[in-house]
Scaffold this active site. Sequence first.
Site, PDB file in Angstrom:
ATOM      1  N   SER A  82       0.813  -1.224   0.000  1.00 25.94           N
ATOM      2  CA  SER A  82       0.000   0.000   0.000  1.00 25.94           C
ATOM      3  C   SER A  82       0.842   1.267   0.000  1.00 25.94           C
ATOM      4  O   SER A  82       0.487   2.250  -0.640  1.00 25.94           O
ATOM      5  CB  SER A  82      -0.904   0.041   1.227  1.00 25.94           C
ATOM      6  OG  SER A  82      -1.890  -0.936   1.157  1.00 25.94           O
ATOM      7  N   ASP A 172       3.093 -10.828   5.550  1.00 22.12           N
ATOM      8  CA  ASP A 172       3.846 -10.612   4.310  1.00 22.12           C
ATOM      9  C   ASP A 172       4.604 -11.879   3.934  1.00 22.12           C
ATOM     10  O   ASP A 172       5.251 -11.946   2.889  1.00 22.12           O
ATOM     11  CB  ASP A 172       4.845  -9.457   4.491  1.00 22.12           C
ATOM     12  CG  ASP A 172       4.130  -8.180   4.903  1.00 22.12           C
ATOM     13  OD1 ASP A 172       2.984  -7.995   4.472  1.00 22.12           O
ATOM     14  OD2 ASP A 172       4.709  -7.393   5.671  1.00 22.12           O
ATOM     15  N   LYS A 360      -7.395   2.072   6.350  1.00 22.75           N
ATOM     16  CA  LYS A 360      -6.813   2.472   5.061  1.00 22.75           C
ATOM     17  C   LYS A 360      -6.888   3.985   4.850  1.00 22.75           C
ATOM     18  O   LYS A 360      -6.554   4.473   3.767  1.00 22.75           O
ATOM     19  CB  LYS A 360      -7.543   1.770   3.902  1.00 22.75           C
ATOM     20  CG  LYS A 360      -7.422   0.249   3.903  1.00 22.75           C
ATOM     21  CD  LYS A 360      -6.047  -0.231   3.447  1.00 22.75           C
ATOM     22  CE  LYS A 360      -5.953  -1.743   3.417  1.00 22.75           C
ATOM     23  NZ  LYS A 360      -4.586  -2.218   3.145  1.00 22.75           N
ATOM     24  N   ASP A 429      -7.964  -6.616   0.345  1.00 18.54           N
ATOM     25  CA  ASP A 429      -6.675  -6.702   1.014  1.00 18.54           C
ATOM     26  C   ASP A 429      -6.800  -7.133   2.471  1.00 18.54           C
ATOM     27  O   ASP A 429      -6.155  -8.081   2.909  1.00 18.54           O
ATOM     28  CB  ASP A 429      -5.972  -5.352   0.951  1.00 18.54           C
ATOM     29  CG  ASP A 429      -4.601  -5.433   1.586  1.00 18.54           C
ATOM     30  OD1 ASP A 429      -3.726  -6.103   1.008  1.00 18.54           O
ATOM     31  OD2 ASP A 429      -4.416  -4.862   2.674  1.00 18.54           O
ATOM     32  N   HIS A 471      -2.202  -3.016  -5.465  1.00 16.29           N
ATOM     33  CA  HIS A 471      -1.347  -4.220  -5.582  1.00 16.29           C
ATOM     34  C   HIS A 471      -2.264  -5.410  -5.487  1.00 16.29           C
ATOM     35  O   HIS A 471      -3.444  -5.262  -5.123  1.00 16.29           O
ATOM     36  CB  HIS A 471      -0.292  -4.280  -4.464  1.00 16.29           C
ATOM     37  CG  HIS A 471      -0.895  -4.142  -3.107  1.00 16.29           C
ATOM     38  ND1 HIS A 471      -1.580  -5.164  -2.487  1.00 16.29           N
ATOM     39  CD2 HIS A 471      -0.993  -3.077  -2.267  1.00 16.29           C
ATOM     40  CE1 HIS A 471      -2.049  -4.748  -1.335  1.00 16.29           C
ATOM     41  NE2 HIS A 471      -1.716  -3.471  -1.177  1.00 16.29           N
TER      42      HIS A 471
HETATM   43  O1  LIG Z   1      -1.177  -4.487   6.450  1.00 20.14           O
HETATM   44  C1  LIG Z   1      -0.081  -4.038   6.068  1.00 20.14           C
HETATM   45  O2  LIG Z   1       0.654  -3.355   6.761  1.00 20.14           O
HETATM   46  C2  LIG Z   1       0.391  -4.368   4.677  1.00 20.14           C
HETATM   47  C3  LIG Z   1       0.982  -5.743   4.689  1.00 20.14           C
HETATM   48  O3  LIG Z   1       2.088  -5.798   5.519  1.00 20.14           O
HETATM   49  O4  LIG Z   1      -0.668  -4.287   3.767  1.00 20.14           O
HETATM   50  P1  LIG Z   1      -0.910  -2.931   2.939  1.00 20.14           P
HETATM   51  O5  LIG Z   1       0.361  -2.637   2.227  1.00 20.14           O
HETATM   52  O6  LIG Z   1      -2.011  -3.302   1.962  1.00 20.14           O
HETATM   53  O7  LIG Z   1      -1.321  -1.886   3.877  1.00 20.14           O
HETATM   54 MN   LIG Z   2      -2.773  -2.105  -0.076  1.00 20.65          MN
HETATM   55 MN   LIG Z   3      -2.207  -5.391   2.502  1.00 26.37          MN
END
Ligand SMILES: O=C(O)[C@@H](CO)OP(=O)(O)O
Ligand SMILES: [Mn+2]
Ligand SMILES: [Mn+2]
EC number: 5.4.2.12
Length: 558
Positions: A82, A172, A360, A429, A471
């Site tokens: 992200s 991850d 988010k 996600d 992504h």
């Molecule tokens: O949750 C998070 O921190 C990442 C995965 O490590 O996901 P994203 O990049 O979609 O926020």
């Molecule tokens: Mn993301």
């Molecule tokens: Mn993610």
Amino acid sequence: MASSGQVSFKLEDHPKLPKGKRIAVVVLDGWGEYKPDQYNCIHVAQTPTMDSLKQGAPDRWRLVRAHGNAVGLPTEDDMGNSEVGHNALGAGRIFAQGAKLVDLALASGKIYDGEGFKYISESFEKGTLHLIGLLSDGGVHSRLDQLQLLLKGASERGAKRIRVHVLTDGRDVLDGSSVGFVETLENDLAKLREKGLDARIASGGGRMYVTMDRYENDWDVVKRGWDAQVLGEAPHKFKNAVEAVKKLRENANDQYLPPFVIVDDNNKAVGPIVDGDAVVTINFRADRMVMLAKALEYQDFNKFDRVRFPKIRYAGMLQYDGELKLPSRYLVSPPEIDRTSGEYLVHNGVRTFACSETVKFGHVTFFWNGNRSGYFNPQMEEYVEIPSDVGITFNVQPKMKALEIGEKARDAILSGKFDQVRVNIPNGDMVGHTGDIEATVVACKAADEAVKMILDAIEQVGGIYVVTADHGNAEDMVKRNKSGEPLLDKNGDLQILTSHTCQPVPIAIGGPGLAPGVRFRSDVPNGGLANVAATVMNLHGFVAPNDYETTLIEVADN
Ligand SMILES: O=C(O)[C@@H](CO)OP(=O)(O)O
Ligand SMILES: [Mn+2]
Ligand SMILES: [Mn+2]
């Protein structure tokens, strides 16, 4: 490049495209394109809206790259994430990202010449060096090999007593892999001990339950970490970290391990953080370190009772927030993501609304604006955060706040108060990360319904939509061999993929306001997320700055 203050933000008019259209920019989080099989939750789910957009290919639907070099990551094997995805979407250029900058600084040794390292090393003589961060080779927030190099480098430069506070991953990287990472780290620390250093793991916990919350969704997460790392207090005490992780995994997965501390023979924590110590948060990625950074750095702090606020020398691996200048000390300078599209558009009269739910929210604001918190111009912008559910894993609530985000976006579009309405729809996600395939199917359907609400509103006002993703994630939920066959573990069980992927993501344009003849160019076959900013600027009626990655669209003469 000159600092923002000296830059002219005036954009040239697009020769063919009008201004004043209302544009929805929709980012589906974790929504890649992959072959349709039973582990592709987007394929399995009913997603009529996203399916219908695909019929616009190749003129109004295409794929763009969202991983590796296209988003400034060190290698083509690096999955997208992200931070780098939204940075690229918002900034319109590809910046060498944290992962790469830390690699370079470690390889050249420059990391040890910088102010940040000098600052912490003043504690090496009398105090302990604490390293806190995510322990895996996922490369999204941190990397084990970087931690290893830093341990080596610090030990060669005078650190005598080192304590590592590990956060287990499983998000991850495969769930269960934390045992191996802790074993590797234990071996490294044992080697340092052979050289006469006092180096140990001091505490631990699962990243989603301990420390790595983001956007202030749940301070309890950070408090649990604080108690273990700083106060040396946790519900679970072990003599050894490998044993701790193995035991705690009986009731939780890597992401959610409860906090533990390592104790000595007298049951005393081996590594609380005390006055005179140095602390480095080793994650390069910002979002999930900002809260801890505030707790470690701010004298005035009321988010939870710290009990003790030790006088330490604290540095981040990077500076995590460019606006707050947080933390004030850091080992590696962050990418200088300047002149983002958001800043340009605000200067050119584009009124912007951005919205997501808490987990988010920073993606379409902070990351989008180049890891900068706050507004460029509060008169021109409104950022709305819908509170996320707290204290649950999202497979139990896979619809999340998709509908609410859709409603807020719809209302913002219909209000006529905004030219750009930008949202992140998290479901693919956040639920994909749980590894729960059934729930992820429900999540994808909910995300599709939210997109529909937004496109309906755009239809009503004669606007334009741009729908894309940051992504991959939900489109592939299993680990596969080179030929794409799902892999089984030694018990014959499917290896569930909780992580992001390296798949490309879709981008679709359309809506009644899209000028006739607008179509995707065929001469940008390797286009990536960084090409989206110029594209959106065009649709607002402007030509993007010269150094932006080229636009994905052209206007054919009909
Ligand atoms: O949750 C998070 O921190 C990442 C995965 O490590 O996901 P994203 O990049 O979609 O926020
Ligand atoms: Mn993301
Ligand atoms: Mn993610």
